[in-house]
Design a protein around this motif. Structure first.
Motif, PDB file in Angstrom:
ATOM      1  N   LEU A  71       0.984  -1.276   0.013  1.00  0.00           N
ATOM      2  CA  LEU A  71      -0.166  -0.034  -0.022  1.00  0.00           C
ATOM      3  C   LEU A  71       0.885   1.316   0.063  1.00  0.00           C
ATOM      4  CD1 LEU A  71      -2.628   1.485   0.438  1.00  0.00           C
ATOM      5  CD2 LEU A  71      -2.458   1.114   2.783  1.00  0.00           C
ATOM      6  N   HIS A  72       0.765   2.154  -0.856  1.00  0.00           N
ATOM      7  CA  HIS A  72       1.439   3.316  -0.910  1.00  0.00           C
ATOM      8  C   HIS A  72       0.583   4.423  -0.688  1.00  0.00           C
ATOM      9  CE1 HIS A  72       4.567   6.063  -2.158  1.00  0.00           C
ATOM     10  NE2 HIS A  72       3.681   6.623  -3.256  1.00  0.00           N
ATOM     11  N   LEU A  73       1.036   5.117   0.346  1.00  0.00           N
ATOM     12  CA  LEU A  73       0.306   6.571   0.715  1.00  0.00           C
ATOM     13  C   LEU A  73       1.009   7.676   0.282  1.00  0.00           C
ATOM     14  CD1 LEU A  73      -0.006   5.580   4.561  1.00  0.00           C
ATOM     15  CD2 LEU A  73      -1.665   5.191   2.812  1.00  0.00           C
ATOM     16  N   HIS A  74       0.516   8.475  -0.610  1.00  0.00           N
ATOM     17  CA  HIS A  74       1.225   9.701  -1.096  1.00  0.00           C
ATOM     18  C   HIS A  74       0.416  10.921  -0.996  1.00  0.00           C
ATOM     19  CE1 HIS A  74      -1.552  10.001  -4.809  1.00  0.00           C
ATOM     20  NE2 HIS A  74      -1.605   8.571  -4.618  1.00  0.00           N
ATOM     21  N   SER A  75       1.305  11.956  -0.832  1.00  0.00           N
ATOM     22  CA  SER A  75       0.698  13.421  -0.710  1.00  0.00           C
ATOM     23  C   SER A  75       1.819  14.391  -0.701  1.00  0.00           C
ATOM     24  CB  SER A  75      -0.155  13.434   0.497  1.00  0.00           C
ATOM     25  OG  SER A  75      -0.713  15.013   0.811  1.00  0.00           O
ATOM     26  N   THR A  76       1.790  15.544  -1.250  1.00  0.00           N
ATOM     27  CA  THR A  76       2.544  16.629  -1.378  1.00  0.00           C
ATOM     28  C   THR A  76       2.576  17.669  -0.090  1.00  0.00           C
ATOM     29  OG1 THR A  76       1.136  18.012  -2.729  1.00  0.00           O
ATOM     30  CG2 THR A  76       2.915  16.763  -3.774  1.00  0.00           C
ATOM     31  N   LEU A  77       1.357  17.232   0.877  1.00  0.00           N
ATOM     32  CA  LEU A  77       1.179  17.897   1.772  1.00  0.00           C
ATOM     33  C   LEU A  77       1.726  17.521   2.911  1.00  0.00           C
ATOM     34  CD1 LEU A  77      -2.588  18.297   1.107  1.00  0.00           C
ATOM     35  CD2 LEU A  77      -0.927  20.105   0.593  1.00  0.00           C
ATOM     36  N   SER A  78       2.188  18.363   4.024  1.00  0.00           N
ATOM     37  CA  SER A  78       2.801  18.135   5.387  1.00  0.00           C
ATOM     38  C   SER A  78       1.377  17.859   6.138  1.00  0.00           C
ATOM     39  CB  SER A  78       3.765  18.781   5.840  1.00  0.00           C
ATOM     40  OG  SER A  78       3.170  20.177   6.214  1.00  0.00           O
ATOM     41  N   THR A  85       8.923   7.341  -3.200  1.00  0.00           N
ATOM     42  CA  THR A  85       9.188   8.056  -4.662  1.00  0.00           C
ATOM     43  C   THR A  85      10.265   9.040  -4.784  1.00  0.00           C
ATOM     44  OG1 THR A  85       7.637   9.812  -3.742  1.00  0.00           O
ATOM     45  CG2 THR A  85       6.536   7.864  -5.004  1.00  0.00           C
ATOM     46  N   GLN A  86      11.272   8.938  -4.228  1.00  0.00           N
ATOM     47  CA  GLN A  86      12.461   9.539  -4.375  1.00  0.00           C
ATOM     48  C   GLN A  86      13.235   8.623  -5.346  1.00  0.00           C
ATOM     49  OE1 GLN A  86      13.363  12.830  -3.657  1.00  0.00           O
ATOM     50  NE2 GLN A  86      11.262  13.184  -2.479  1.00  0.00           N
ATOM     51  N   ALA A  87      12.788   7.670  -5.428  1.00  0.00           N
ATOM     52  CA  ALA A  87      13.475   6.512  -6.354  1.00  0.00           C
ATOM     53  C   ALA A  87      13.379   6.791  -8.030  1.00  0.00           C
ATOM     54  CB  ALA A  87      13.285   5.122  -5.964  1.00  0.00           C
ATOM     55  N   GLY A  88      14.117   6.287  -8.812  1.00  0.00           N
ATOM     56  CA  GLY A  88      13.952   6.342 -10.236  1.00  0.00           C
ATOM     57  C   GLY A  88      12.496   5.541 -10.595  1.00  0.00           C
ATOM     58  N   ASP A  89      11.949   5.943 -11.777  1.00  0.00           N
ATOM     59  CA  ASP A  89      10.833   5.116 -12.439  1.00  0.00           C
ATOM     60  C   ASP A  89      11.282   3.587 -12.502  1.00  0.00           C
ATOM     61  OD1 ASP A  89      10.018   7.821 -12.221  1.00  0.00           O
ATOM     62  OD2 ASP A  89      10.172   8.200 -14.417  1.00  0.00           O
ATOM     63  N   ASP A  90      12.263   3.402 -12.980  1.00  0.00           N
ATOM     64  CA  ASP A  90      12.524   2.161 -13.222  1.00  0.00           C
ATOM     65  C   ASP A  90      12.588   1.187 -11.836  1.00  0.00           C
ATOM     66  OD1 ASP A  90      12.644   2.534 -15.850  1.00  0.00           O
ATOM     67  OD2 ASP A  90      14.872   2.557 -15.988  1.00  0.00           O
ATOM     68  N   SER A 126       2.481   9.796  -6.377  1.00  0.00           N
ATOM     69  CA  SER A 126       2.126   8.200  -6.718  1.00  0.00           C
ATOM     70  C   SER A 126       3.002   7.497  -7.423  1.00  0.00           C
ATOM     71  CB  SER A 126       0.696   8.496  -7.809  1.00  0.00           C
ATOM     72  OG  SER A 126       0.601   7.226  -8.340  1.00  0.00           O
ATOM     73  N   VAL A 127       3.424   6.429  -6.958  1.00  0.00           N
ATOM     74  CA  VAL A 127       4.133   5.317  -7.760  1.00  0.00           C
ATOM     75  C   VAL A 127       3.792   4.969  -8.921  1.00  0.00           C
ATOM     76  CG1 VAL A 127       5.033   3.050  -7.575  1.00  0.00           C
ATOM     77  CG2 VAL A 127       5.095   4.356  -5.451  1.00  0.00           C
ATOM     78  N   ILE A 128       2.556   4.670  -9.235  1.00  0.00           N
ATOM     79  CA  ILE A 128       1.895   4.196 -10.563  1.00  0.00           C
ATOM     80  C   ILE A 128       2.058   5.303 -11.565  1.00  0.00           C
ATOM     81  CG2 ILE A 128      -0.087   3.291 -11.587  1.00  0.00           C
ATOM     82  CD1 ILE A 128       1.071   1.403  -9.491  1.00  0.00           C
ATOM     83  N   GLU A 129       1.825   6.555 -10.989  1.00  0.00           N
ATOM     84  CA  GLU A 129       1.754   7.630 -12.060  1.00  0.00           C
ATOM     85  C   GLU A 129       3.477   7.767 -12.389  1.00  0.00           C
ATOM     86  OE1 GLU A 129      -0.011  11.240 -10.434  1.00  0.00           O
ATOM     87  OE2 GLU A 129      -1.897  10.492 -10.674  1.00  0.00           O
ATOM     88  N   LYS A 130       4.182   7.606 -11.713  1.00  0.00           N
ATOM     89  CA  LYS A 130       5.724   7.930 -11.904  1.00  0.00           C
ATOM     90  C   LYS A 130       5.995   6.643 -12.947  1.00  0.00           C
ATOM     91  CE  LYS A 130       8.761   9.671  -9.783  1.00  0.00           C
ATOM     92  NZ  LYS A 130       9.963   9.763  -8.962  1.00  0.00           N
ATOM     93  N   GLU A 179       3.710   2.332 -20.809  1.00  0.00           N
ATOM     94  CA  GLU A 179       2.774   2.663 -21.557  1.00  0.00           C
ATOM     95  C   GLU A 179       1.366   2.032 -20.802  1.00  0.00           C
ATOM     96  OE1 GLU A 179       0.359   4.029 -24.669  1.00  0.00           O
ATOM     97  OE2 GLU A 179       2.595   4.249 -24.437  1.00  0.00           O
ATOM     98  N   GLN A 180       1.617   0.963 -19.930  1.00  0.00           N
ATOM     99  CA  GLN A 180       0.445   0.636 -19.287  1.00  0.00           C
ATOM    100  C   GLN A 180       1.038  -0.008 -17.987  1.00  0.00           C
ATOM    101  OE1 GLN A 180      -2.138  -1.902 -21.730  1.00  0.00           O
ATOM    102  NE2 GLN A 180      -1.663  -0.942 -23.568  1.00  0.00           N
ATOM    103  N   PRO A 181       1.000   0.520 -16.785  1.00  0.00           N
ATOM    104  CA  PRO A 181       1.569   0.170 -15.690  1.00  0.00           C
ATOM    105  C   PRO A 181       0.488  -0.460 -14.734  1.00  0.00           C
ATOM    106  CG  PRO A 181       1.061   2.278 -15.386  1.00  0.00           C
ATOM    107  CD  PRO A 181       0.764   1.982 -16.671  1.00  0.00           C
ATOM    108  N   LYS A 182      -0.361  -1.418 -15.637  1.00  0.00           N
ATOM    109  CA  LYS A 182      -1.336  -2.269 -14.969  1.00  0.00           C
ATOM    110  C   LYS A 182      -1.082  -3.318 -13.926  1.00  0.00           C
ATOM    111  CE  LYS A 182      -5.798  -1.777 -17.676  1.00  0.00           C
ATOM    112  NZ  LYS A 182      -6.801  -2.705 -18.097  1.00  0.00           N
ATOM    113  N   ALA A 183       0.002  -3.702 -14.429  1.00  0.00           N
ATOM    114  CA  ALA A 183       0.692  -5.201 -13.689  1.00  0.00           C
ATOM    115  C   ALA A 183       1.287  -4.467 -12.226  1.00  0.00           C
ATOM    116  CB  ALA A 183       1.962  -5.760 -14.370  1.00  0.00           C
TER     117      ALA A 183
END
Length: 954
Positions: free
Chosen positions: A578-585, A635-640, A683-687, A693-697
């Protein structure tokens, strides 16, 4: 002269000073340490007023906690103690002062400082400057001999004793019925020069101090030996009768009727400190003319220590010179020395009690065993006060005993570690640090240097390393003959598929007991982080903070993942993240993960963050095994790397690697089966979708939730500060009772998990492709149910389940919106490769224009777009037809993790594509051969606009 003036006069100027106090009424004595003479004087006055006899140490010391002679630093006087009264050396104080004056006159000694001690007289020759004890000692020994030579009947144990204590002027001697004041006798004399005093004793030159190395080793070793040493008067007499003991004692025993009083007292001084001393004292006294049992006991009471060989020789000369022990031992009592062995209980073990404070020792408080120590393998044995000793018989039939190590150390079990090989678990008892357990590879037990290094790392320092190695080898051989080796647990969590036990730090939790889990190579560094701190109630109050507001349900869910993680063992999936994401503190993402981690241990060392390397992250995941895995700021990590993370977490194993320094694969543990929660700003999936093309997996393996700001007001700040303090003070308590309940009720928990999963799947409309989500939510909710049943949390299960279903539906919608048509995928390919596509009309052909005119410009045909780097496709703008080269298309699909064959099939089925051949350079000067292509009709692709868009982005 008052107390402070006296102490300033007779003591060195600085250092640690010792005050000794004794209470006959209470049967207690104490020692205290001070860094100033003023504090020493004040304490003496205080305890004197409270009925204590107070004494000061004549030396200063380098540190607190000791009054041993070897720790003394300086002395500022020479001194005597003249005992006065019936049955004492001097009949009265007047007689003592008379003989003192005669002694000083004979030697030409200056007038001393004299103190009425209440009964006797303390005598000081105060020096003009403090001197080092090494320099003072030989002069003091010579002074003592002079007293003996001149028949000055002093207590010979006093003059050369650097650890001596004497009464403090201005206090009272509380032994008489009416306490007697300790006061100066006569006027204060002048101080004495050290060299002058030595010269009056006949010492023309003072020997230079030399470094004194005790044959008994360091102070801690001597202390341990002394606690275990006993003396047997019977053994001394047996040796004496065989001609290998003490002739002086043999004469005292055989000639009791003729023995002088000093020799009688000398014999009693040896008997008093033997374990059979009271009986021996009567036996060696009963034929003496003055003997009565009462007088013998009174004499024993006055003796302060066993007399030395020199004292025997001074009292009865001409006998000790021929003794084979002369100069080798200090006192005849040494001949009866033996090491007291600890008693074994009925089950063949020793019982060890916890450390006692000083008050406990004197108040007689009961103690209870804390550790069971196994019987040491013969010929080794445990001393009565601890420590390892060995007893052998030499070729002459004499018993030879020696110390191996002065603290308890022993092997508790053998382990088989797939990486380190056979190992042994050692338990070490240290006087201040308590009990320490550690694992030692067997290869180190047989390698002297490696053994020394590893033992030193654990705090074991010995000079005779070979003796300790031999002791350990004996232990190993005995254990190998007695039982099989245990398997070292290289991972936390369930020990096997039957879930009979669960490893948490150094605990092996079973249904009805908690056993010790020794460290293995991978777990050793992590064991301290699972030591509990604070209280379970403190942790509950802190965790239930999330139950105070309705907008903290997300936080409750994260906490419950800690209880759900071990239940993943009961399902086929390895992990749901489970990934929790937000730019807000102020969202509390990290805080709720920390609370979850605190279920099992210390949050700051059981969590990982983005700064940790990938190898470290997955190595930690492998070791945690069934414990939850929390990663902060992911999410500081690279996309790959994010895509790899999603796949690898769900796979349950880290990548295979070669072992360092060997052409072998690294040993990998069993696949992990746990829950993971991560946090980040995006968001990890958005990154991932930015590259894929399709990060469904990936989305099917990792749920996401956009966290909302819930803290921000001033009052919230106060609450969160208190919450964080409580978090740092309370952890590691909730996991053990929870997992023990799961073990005890395993079938019930599994049945409940299946029921919850069925309900969740139906409520959220989950399908087979959502299996990871299903497992993650079902285990979390089930864990929450049992955590609440045990009173560990007080969360509302209905509200928590409703939020979980909301989480599932949110992710279902996000995945459904990821669907991309074949047309869109093709357009994406063409737009990304527009610079490598030849765009040209189908009718243009530069080769049919004939000879070029003189200017060469009128007949020039320019394509709409030409490839800049490599040719991947031809697009005929008038026919809206594309000719795609298979090889570049396949490479692009691979990079986007798109199934190439399925994509081509969709092109054929949905867009009427077909395979064919084409001169891709037709109409240009490019002379290209006929190529295999995929021909597809396209309506919306505009290469010119694509180039304009790219240039505007640049």
């Amino acid at each position: 002269m008052n107390t402070i003036e006296f102490l300033r006069h007779v003591l060195p100027y600085e250092g640690v000073y010792v005050l000794f106090r004794n209470s006959l009424a209470q049967g207690r004595h104490r020692q205290a340490y001070f860094h100033s003479l003023e504090d020493l004087a004040e304490a003496a006055d205080y305890y004197d007023g409270d009925g204590w006899d107070t004494y000061f140490a004549v030396s200063n010391y380098t540190k607190e906690g000791t009054r041993k002679g070897e720790d003394a630093k300086q002395i500022k006087s020479f001194f005597l103690d003249l005992d006065c009264g019936p049955d004492k050396e001097f009949a009265s104080q007047a007689k003592a002062l008379q003989e003192l004056q005669a002694f000083c006159t004979t030697l030409g000694l200056p007038k001393p400082l004299m103190v009425n001690s209440g009964r006797g007289v303390h005598v000081y020759w105060v020096l003009s400057e403090p001197v080092a004890v090494e320099q003072w000692k030989p002069v003091a020994e010579h002074f003592k001999r002079k007293c003996s030579e001149h028949s000055f009947d002093i207590d010979t144990s006093v003059p050369a004793d650097t650890a001596r204590v004497l009464r403090v002027v201005g206090t009272h001697n509380h032994k008489p019925e009416t306490p007697a004041l300790v006061e100066l006798v006569g006027a204060k004399p002048d101080v004495v020069n050290f060299d002058y005093f030595a010269s009056k004793l006949g010492m023309d030159s003072i020997p230079a101090p030399s470094k004194r190395v005790s044959v008994d080793g360091p102070a801690s070793l001597r202390d341990a030996l002394m606690r275990n040493i006993k003396y047997s008067f019977k053994d001394i007499l047996v040796k004496s009768q065989d001609g290998v003991g003490c002739k002086q004692l043999a004469r005292i025993v055989d000639g009791q009727a003729e023995a002088s009083e000093p020799m009688w007292r000398a014999g009693l001084s040896i008997a008093k400190f033997c374990e059979d001393g009271e009986r021996a004292a009567q036996k060696i006294s009963e034929k003496h003319p003055e003997y009565t049992p009462e007088l013998t006991l009174k004499k024993l009471d006055l003796i302060k220590g066993p007399y030395r060989c020199t004292t025997f020789d001074e009292s009865e000369s001409g006998i000790c010179a021929d003794c084979p022990h002369w100069g080798k031992i200090k006192s005849p009592i040494t001949l009866g020395r033996k090491i007291a062995e600890a008693e074994l209980s009925e089950d063949g073990t020793y019982s060890e009690v916890g450390d006692l404070g000083e008050d406990d020792l004197y108040d007689g408080l009961d103690t209870t065993p804390e550790h069971v120590i196994p019987a040491y393998p013969r010929p080794y044995f445990r001393g009565a006060s601890g420590g390892v000793y060995v007893r052998n018989v030499n070729i002459d039939g004499e018993v030879d005993e020696k110390v191996i190590y002065h603290n308890d150390i022993y092997i508790t079990r053998r382990l088989l570690d797939v990486e380190a090989g056979e190992s042994v678990v050692l338990r070490l008892h240290l006087p201040k640090d308590g009990v320490r357990e550690f694992t030692l590879p067997l290869t180190a037990v047989t390698s002297r240097e490696e053994f020394r290094k590893l033992m030193a790392m654990q705090g074991v320092a010995v000079t005779r390393m070979d003796d300790l190695m031999q002791y350990m080898t004996t232990w190993v051989n005995e254990l190998q003959a007695a039982a099989t080796a245990d398997i070292a647990h290289r991972q936390f969590g369930w020990v096997n598929e039957d879930c009979e036990a669960f490893i948490v730090g150094d605990k092996e939790v079973r249904a009805s007991e908690i056993k010790y889990n020794p460290p293995s190579t991978p777990t050793a560094a992590l064991l301290p982080y699972f030591e509990p701190r604070g209280t379970l109630d403190g942790w509950k109050d802190m965790a239930n903070f999330y139950n105070t507001r309705p907008d903290l349900v997300m936080h409750q869910y994260v906490v419950c993942t800690a209880f759900g993680a071990p239940l993943m063992q009961f399902l086929p999936q390895n992990c749901c993240a489970l990934h929790l994401h937000s730019t807000l503190s102020g969202c509390g993402k990290t805080a709720c993960m920390q609370v979850a981690a605190s279920v099992w241990g210390y949050v700051k060392n059981t969590m990982v963050d983005e700064r940790d390397t990938e190898a470290m992250k997955f190595n930690r995941a492998e070791v945690l095994h069934n414990l939850p895995f929390y990663v902060d700021e992911l999410t500081q990590a690279g996309d790959d790397k994010l895509s790899d993370l999603a796949y690898q977490l769900s796979s349950g194993q880290q990548r295979g690697r070669m072992a360092g320094g060997a052409n072998l694969e690294r040993t990998r543990g069993r696949p992990w089966k746990f829950l993971s929660v991560t946090s980040g700003n995006a968001s990890v999936i958005e990154k991932i979708s930015a590259k894929k093309e399709q990060p469904k997996a990936e989305a099917q393996r990792m749920m996401e939730w956009p966290a909302q700001k819930v803290f921000g007001e001033v009052d919230d700040k106060k609450l969160t500060d208190a919450f964080e303090a409580a978090l740092n003070d309370n952890y590691g308590h909730a996991g053990v009772p929870y997992i023990q309940y799961v073990i005890q009720n395993k079938e019930e928990v599994q049945r409940k998990l299946r029921e919850v999963q069925t309900e969740i799947d139906a409520a959220a409309g989950l399908k087979a492709e959502n299996r990871f989500w299903s497992a993650g939510v079902a285990t979390t909710i089930t864990g929450a149910i049992y955590a609440k049943r045990l009173g560990l949390v007080d969360y509302d299960i209905k509200s928590l389940t409703a939020w979980a279903i909301k989480l599932l539906k949110f992710n279902l919608e996000a995945v459904n919106n990821m669907g991309v048509s074949v047309e869109q995928t093709l357009n994406n390919y063409l737009y990304e490769n527009y610079s490598n596509i030849l765009s040209i009309k189908s009718t243009d052909d530069l080769r049919k224009q004939g000879s070029a005119p003189a200017s060469g410009l009128d007949a020039l045909v320019i394509p709409d777009a030409t490839p800049r780097f490599k040719l991947v496709a031809r697009y005929e703008t008038d026919l809206k037809k594309a000719y795609l080269m298979p090889k570049p298309l396949k490479a692009w699909c691979s990079a986007q993790q798109i199934n190439y064959s399925a994509f081509v099939s969709d092109l054929k089925e949905k867009m009427g594509a077909k395979r064919g051949k084409k001169h891709l350079g037709k109409g240009t000067l490019l002379q290209l051969p006929l190529s295999d292509v995929i021909i597809v009709q396209i309506k919306d692709f505009d290469p010119v606009q694509a180039e304009v868009n790219e240039e505007s982005e640049q």
